[in-house]
Enzyme design. Structure first.
Site, PDB file in Angstrom:
ATOM      1  N   SER A   1       0.822  -1.212   0.000  1.00 47.13           N
ATOM      2  CA  SER A   1       0.000   0.000   0.000  1.00 47.13           C
ATOM      3  C   SER A   1       0.854   1.259   0.000  1.00 47.13           C
ATOM      4  O   SER A   1       1.933   1.295   0.604  1.00 47.13           O
ATOM      5  CB  SER A   1      -0.871  -0.012   1.258  1.00 47.13           C
TER       6      SER A   1
ATOM      7  N   TYR B   1      -1.474  -0.265  10.697  1.00 43.54           N
ATOM      8  CA  TYR B   1      -1.780  -0.898   9.407  1.00 43.54           C
ATOM      9  C   TYR B   1      -0.568  -0.790   8.478  1.00 43.54           C
ATOM     10  O   TYR B   1      -0.098  -1.775   7.899  1.00 43.54           O
ATOM     11  CB  TYR B   1      -3.013  -0.230   8.787  1.00 43.54           C
TER      12      TYR B   1
ATOM     13  N   LYS C   1       2.124  -3.667   6.887  1.00 45.60           N
ATOM     14  CA  LYS C   1       2.476  -3.840   5.461  1.00 45.60           C
ATOM     15  C   LYS C   1       4.003  -3.759   5.281  1.00 45.60           C
ATOM     16  O   LYS C   1       4.598  -4.511   4.510  1.00 45.60           O
ATOM     17  CB  LYS C   1       1.786  -2.767   4.609  1.00 45.60           C
TER      18      LYS C   1
HETATM   19  P1  NAD Z   1     -11.287  -6.204   1.532  1.00 50.27           P
HETATM   20  O1  NAD Z   1     -11.459  -6.099   2.993  1.00 50.27           O
HETATM   21  O2  NAD Z   1     -12.448  -5.914   0.662  1.00 50.27           O
HETATM   22  O3  NAD Z   1     -10.718  -7.649   1.149  1.00 50.27           O
HETATM   23  C1  NAD Z   1      -9.897  -8.396   2.016  1.00 50.27           C
HETATM   24  C2  NAD Z   1     -10.443  -9.803   2.025  1.00 50.27           C
HETATM   25  O4  NAD Z   1      -9.633 -10.588   2.907  1.00 50.27           O
HETATM   26  C3  NAD Z   1     -11.882  -9.895   2.538  1.00 50.27           C
HETATM   27  O5  NAD Z   1     -12.642 -10.718   1.697  1.00 50.27           O
HETATM   28  C4  NAD Z   1     -11.730 -10.501   3.919  1.00 50.27           C
HETATM   29  O6  NAD Z   1     -12.871 -11.255   4.304  1.00 50.27           O
HETATM   30  C5  NAD Z   1     -10.494 -11.372   3.720  1.00 50.27           C
HETATM   31  N1  NAD Z   1      -9.784 -11.671   4.961  1.00 50.27           N
HETATM   32  C6  NAD Z   1      -9.438 -10.824   5.953  1.00 50.27           C
HETATM   33  N2  NAD Z   1      -8.794 -11.477   6.911  1.00 50.27           N
HETATM   34  C7  NAD Z   1      -8.707 -12.774   6.520  1.00 50.27           C
HETATM   35  C8  NAD Z   1      -8.149 -13.941   7.091  1.00 50.27           C
HETATM   36  N3  NAD Z   1      -7.548 -13.928   8.293  1.00 50.27           N
HETATM   37  N4  NAD Z   1      -8.233 -15.095   6.411  1.00 50.27           N
HETATM   38  C9  NAD Z   1      -8.847 -15.145   5.204  1.00 50.27           C
HETATM   39  N5  NAD Z   1      -9.409 -14.071   4.628  1.00 50.27           N
HETATM   40  C10 NAD Z   1      -9.338 -12.894   5.279  1.00 50.27           C
HETATM   41  O7  NAD Z   1     -10.057  -5.263   1.141  1.00 50.27           O
HETATM   42  P2  NAD Z   1      -9.544  -4.806  -0.292  1.00 50.27           P
HETATM   43  O8  NAD Z   1      -9.825  -3.365  -0.429  1.00 50.27           O
HETATM   44  O9  NAD Z   1     -10.005  -5.746  -1.324  1.00 50.27           O
HETATM   45  O10 NAD Z   1      -7.971  -4.942  -0.051  1.00 50.27           O
HETATM   46  C11 NAD Z   1      -7.253  -6.107  -0.428  1.00 50.27           C
HETATM   47  C12 NAD Z   1      -5.812  -5.940  -0.002  1.00 50.27           C
HETATM   48  O11 NAD Z   1      -5.281  -4.759  -0.578  1.00 50.27           O
HETATM   49  C13 NAD Z   1      -5.616  -5.797   1.509  1.00 50.27           C
HETATM   50  O12 NAD Z   1      -4.464  -6.500   1.874  1.00 50.27           O
HETATM   51  C14 NAD Z   1      -5.410  -4.306   1.701  1.00 50.27           C
HETATM   52  O13 NAD Z   1      -4.633  -4.026   2.829  1.00 50.27           O
HETATM   53  C15 NAD Z   1      -4.701  -3.930   0.417  1.00 50.27           C
HETATM   54  N6  NAD Z   1      -4.888  -2.523   0.035  1.00 50.27           N
HETATM   55  C16 NAD Z   1      -6.151  -2.023  -0.093  1.00 50.27           C
HETATM   56  C17 NAD Z   1      -6.314  -0.674  -0.410  1.00 50.27           C
HETATM   57  C18 NAD Z   1      -7.685  -0.063  -0.527  1.00 50.27           C
HETATM   58  O14 NAD Z   1      -7.796   1.174  -0.447  1.00 50.27           O
HETATM   59  N7  NAD Z   1      -8.754  -0.837  -0.756  1.00 50.27           N
HETATM   60  C19 NAD Z   1      -5.198   0.152  -0.628  1.00 50.27           C
HETATM   61  C20 NAD Z   1      -3.930  -0.416  -0.498  1.00 50.27           C
HETATM   62  C21 NAD Z   1      -3.778  -1.764  -0.169  1.00 50.27           C
HETATM   63  N1  UFG Z   2     -12.146  11.867   2.967  1.00 49.98           N
HETATM   64  C1  UFG Z   2     -13.124  12.755   3.322  1.00 49.98           C
HETATM   65  N2  UFG Z   2     -14.268  12.274   3.877  1.00 49.98           N
HETATM   66  C2  UFG Z   2     -14.476  10.944   4.083  1.00 49.98           C
HETATM   67  C3  UFG Z   2     -13.458  10.038   3.697  1.00 49.98           C
HETATM   68  C4  UFG Z   2     -12.299  10.545   3.156  1.00 49.98           C
HETATM   69  O1  UFG Z   2     -12.971  13.957   3.170  1.00 49.98           O
HETATM   70  O2  UFG Z   2     -15.543  10.554   4.609  1.00 49.98           O
HETATM   71  C5  UFG Z   2     -10.912  12.374   2.355  1.00 49.98           C
HETATM   72  C6  UFG Z   2      -9.669  12.021   3.154  1.00 49.98           C
HETATM   73  O3  UFG Z   2      -9.420  12.999   4.121  1.00 49.98           O
HETATM   74  C7  UFG Z   2      -8.605  11.958   2.050  1.00 49.98           C
HETATM   75  C8  UFG Z   2      -9.385  11.496   0.812  1.00 49.98           C
HETATM   76  O4  UFG Z   2     -10.756  11.758   1.100  1.00 49.98           O
HETATM   77  O5  UFG Z   2      -8.119  13.227   1.811  1.00 49.98           O
HETATM   78  C9  UFG Z   2      -9.206  10.029   0.533  1.00 49.98           C
HETATM   79  O6  UFG Z   2      -9.462   9.315   1.728  1.00 49.98           O
HETATM   80  P1  UFG Z   2      -9.618   7.736   1.765  1.00 49.98           P
HETATM   81  O7  UFG Z   2      -9.932   7.361   3.168  1.00 49.98           O
HETATM   82  O8  UFG Z   2     -10.552   7.290   0.704  1.00 49.98           O
HETATM   83  O9  UFG Z   2      -8.179   7.231   1.325  1.00 49.98           O
HETATM   84  P2  UFG Z   2      -6.766   7.442   2.006  1.00 49.98           P
HETATM   85  O10 UFG Z   2      -5.890   8.084   0.973  1.00 49.98           O
HETATM   86  O11 UFG Z   2      -6.867   8.113   3.306  1.00 49.98           O
HETATM   87  O12 UFG Z   2      -6.305   5.956   2.289  1.00 49.98           O
HETATM   88  C10 UFG Z   2      -6.606   4.876   1.411  1.00 49.98           C
HETATM   89  C11 UFG Z   2      -6.717   3.612   2.243  1.00 49.98           C
HETATM   90  C12 UFG Z   2      -5.390   3.263   2.826  1.00 49.98           C
HETATM   91  C13 UFG Z   2      -4.380   3.163   1.722  1.00 49.98           C
HETATM   92  C14 UFG Z   2      -4.323   4.456   0.957  1.00 49.98           C
HETATM   93  C15 UFG Z   2      -3.366   4.361  -0.181  1.00 49.98           C
HETATM   94  O13 UFG Z   2      -7.661   3.779   3.292  1.00 49.98           O
HETATM   95  O14 UFG Z   2      -5.474   2.026   3.481  1.00 49.98           O
HETATM   96  O15 UFG Z   2      -5.617   4.760   0.449  1.00 49.98           O
HETATM   97  O16 UFG Z   2      -3.626   3.236  -0.903  1.00 49.98           O
HETATM   98  F1  UFG Z   2      -3.181   2.915   2.237  1.00 49.98           F
END
Ligand code: NAD
Ligand code: UFG
Length: 350
Positions: free
Chosen positions: A136, A160, A164
């Site tokens: 991430s 978090y 990572k």
């Molecule tokens: P998500 O929560 O939708 O998907 C994660 C999945 O993992 C879910 O289906 C959950 O049930 C499963 N899971 C959690 N713990 C588990 C366990 N112990 N055993 C088996 N399954 C388990 O999240 P996502 O947005 O699809 O993110 C996927 C990956 O990408 C995550 O590792 C997250 O940290 C990473 N990531 C997400 C974002 C984002 O903004 N969505 C950004 C950067 C990195």
């Molecule tokens: N924001 C608002 N109101 C809300 C939610 C978000 O104003 O209700 C703003 C935040 O302050 C930020 C922007 O919208 O400026 C984006 O916020 P997000 O929470 O959607 O995303 P972030 O960039 O904070 O973080 C996300 C994931 C992290 C990940 C990161 C980079 O939550 O886990 O993107 O991938 F690491």
């Protein structure tokens, strides 16, 4: 065609990636404990891909060695082979809520770090040494320069992000052990949007932490208004800037990464996956309003703790190294996200 284990395949990014991998002809085992997802997502993925016989679902926890073992052996039994036939693992499973990681760091270290360790241990025992890991942009903390290159300092500011960073280090140690590991550490920026069919999308449990699902739920009438976290940032309109990436572009990035890993010598790739385009909160709100044809009421509130003013990827390495770049713009992100939310206002619980 490869045999792949997808951890967390029922989640937001995992479900879209499963679809893209099925469409590319691969055979999948998904392991998920549904702590933040629904089996309905998997049903819809196989329906969309018309590939019921190429996806096997194992309900299990990546922290439990026997569950991961079961995923490996299910595949073996299904294919009547006597050796491990999983070619690679795409590892999405984990916990991802930044705020929750501060109040409950044990769960984040437990699932994200210990779960990854358990998975890697079972992989090694089965001679499977190819993994694509969901890292991430949160690793970069408050970035010193933007766009952010991969060699920027790793400085996570919450548990978090620490979890990572720890898994990234473990993967680097494996790569350095010269035992033939093929590893990709993909640093996602802000994944949003959905499949254009409206059949799969993001379905967060409880109140969304992230901007896009929050806006979508306001548009769908589930929330009264959006709270915009600060309009006093040093940006052109005062709201914070992020690099949003369509989830299908991200899924395509996984496919190209895997193909690269499988076709080249053992190595570790570390790549930012972002668009390189920065968009403010108010720009996203305005585009979503245009797409859904209704106003998104919002109020400005104070900044959220831990937010940075601007994070945008330098994604040039992904382009030169694996030939990947984003192809979908903000309008498509909003259009596809709205197609999902309007067809499924309560997500998979509909
Ligand atoms: P998500 O929560 O939708 O998907 C994660 C999945 O993992 C879910 O289906 C959950 O049930 C499963 N899971 C959690 N713990 C588990 C366990 N112990 N055993 C088996 N399954 C388990 O999240 P996502 O947005 O699809 O993110 C996927 C990956 O990408 C995550 O590792 C997250 O940290 C990473 N990531 C997400 C974002 C984002 O903004 N969505 C950004 C950067 C990195
Ligand atoms: N924001 C608002 N109101 C809300 C939610 C978000 O104003 O209700 C703003 C935040 O302050 C930020 C922007 O919208 O400026 C984006 O916020 P997000 O929470 O959607 O995303 P972030 O960039 O904070 O973080 C996300 C994931 C992290 C990940 C990161 C980079 O939550 O886990 O993107 O991938 F690491």
């Amino acid at each position: 065609m490869a045999n792949l284990l997808i951890t967390g395949g029922a989640g937001f990014i995992g479900s879209h990636t499963c679809l893209v991998f099925l469409e590319a002809g691969h055979e999948l085992i998904v392991i998920d404990n549904f702590i933040n997802s629904s089996p309905e997502a998997i049903k819809r993925v196989v329906q969309l891909a018309d590939a019921h016989h190429r996806l096997t679902l194992v309900e299990g926890d990546i922290c439990v060695e026997a569950d991961v073992e079961k995923a490996f052996t299910s595949f073996r039994r299904k294919n009547f082979l006597f050796h491990s036939s999983i070619d690679a693992v795409i590892h999405f499973a984990g916990l991802k809520a930044v705020g929750e990681s501060r109040t409950n760091p044990l769960d984040y270290w437990g699932v994200n770090v210990n779960g990854s360790y358990t998975l890697l241990k079972v992989m090694a025992a089965h001679g499977c040494r190819t993994i694509v890991f969901s890292s991430s942009a949160t690793l970069y903390g408050y970035p010193q320069r933007v766009p952010i290159p991969e060699d920027a300092p790793i400085a996570p500011i919450n548990p978090y992000g620490q979890s990572k960073a720890a898994v990234e280090q473990l993967l680097a140690d494996l790569a350095a052990s010269e035992t033939g590991w093929r590893i990709a550490r993909l640093r996602y920026f802000n994944p949003v949007g959905a499949h254009p069919s409206g059949m799969i999308g993001e379905d967060p449990c409880g109140i969304p932490n992230n901007l896009f699902p929050f806006i979508s739920q306001v548009a769908a009438g589930r929330r009264i208004n959006l709270k915009v976290f600060g309009n006093d940032w040093p940006t052109f309109d005062g709201t914070a800037i992020r690099d949003y990436i369509h989830v299908l572009d991200l899924a395509a990035g996984h496919l190209i990464t895997l193909e690269t890993l499988l076709s080249e010598k053992p190595q570790m790739l570390t790549l930012n996956l972002g668009s390189g385009v920065g968009l403010s909160v108010l720009e996203v709100v305005a585009e979503f309003e245009a797409v859904c044809g209704q106003p998104i009421p919002y109020e400005i509130v104070t900044r959220r703790f831990g937010d940075a003013a601007k994070t945008v990827a330098d994604s040039s390495l992904a382009e030169t190294r694996i030939g990947w770049r984003t192809t979908r713009n903000l309008t498509e992100m909003c259009r596809d996200g709205w197609a999902w939310q309007s067809a499924n206002p309560y997500g998979y619980a509909n």
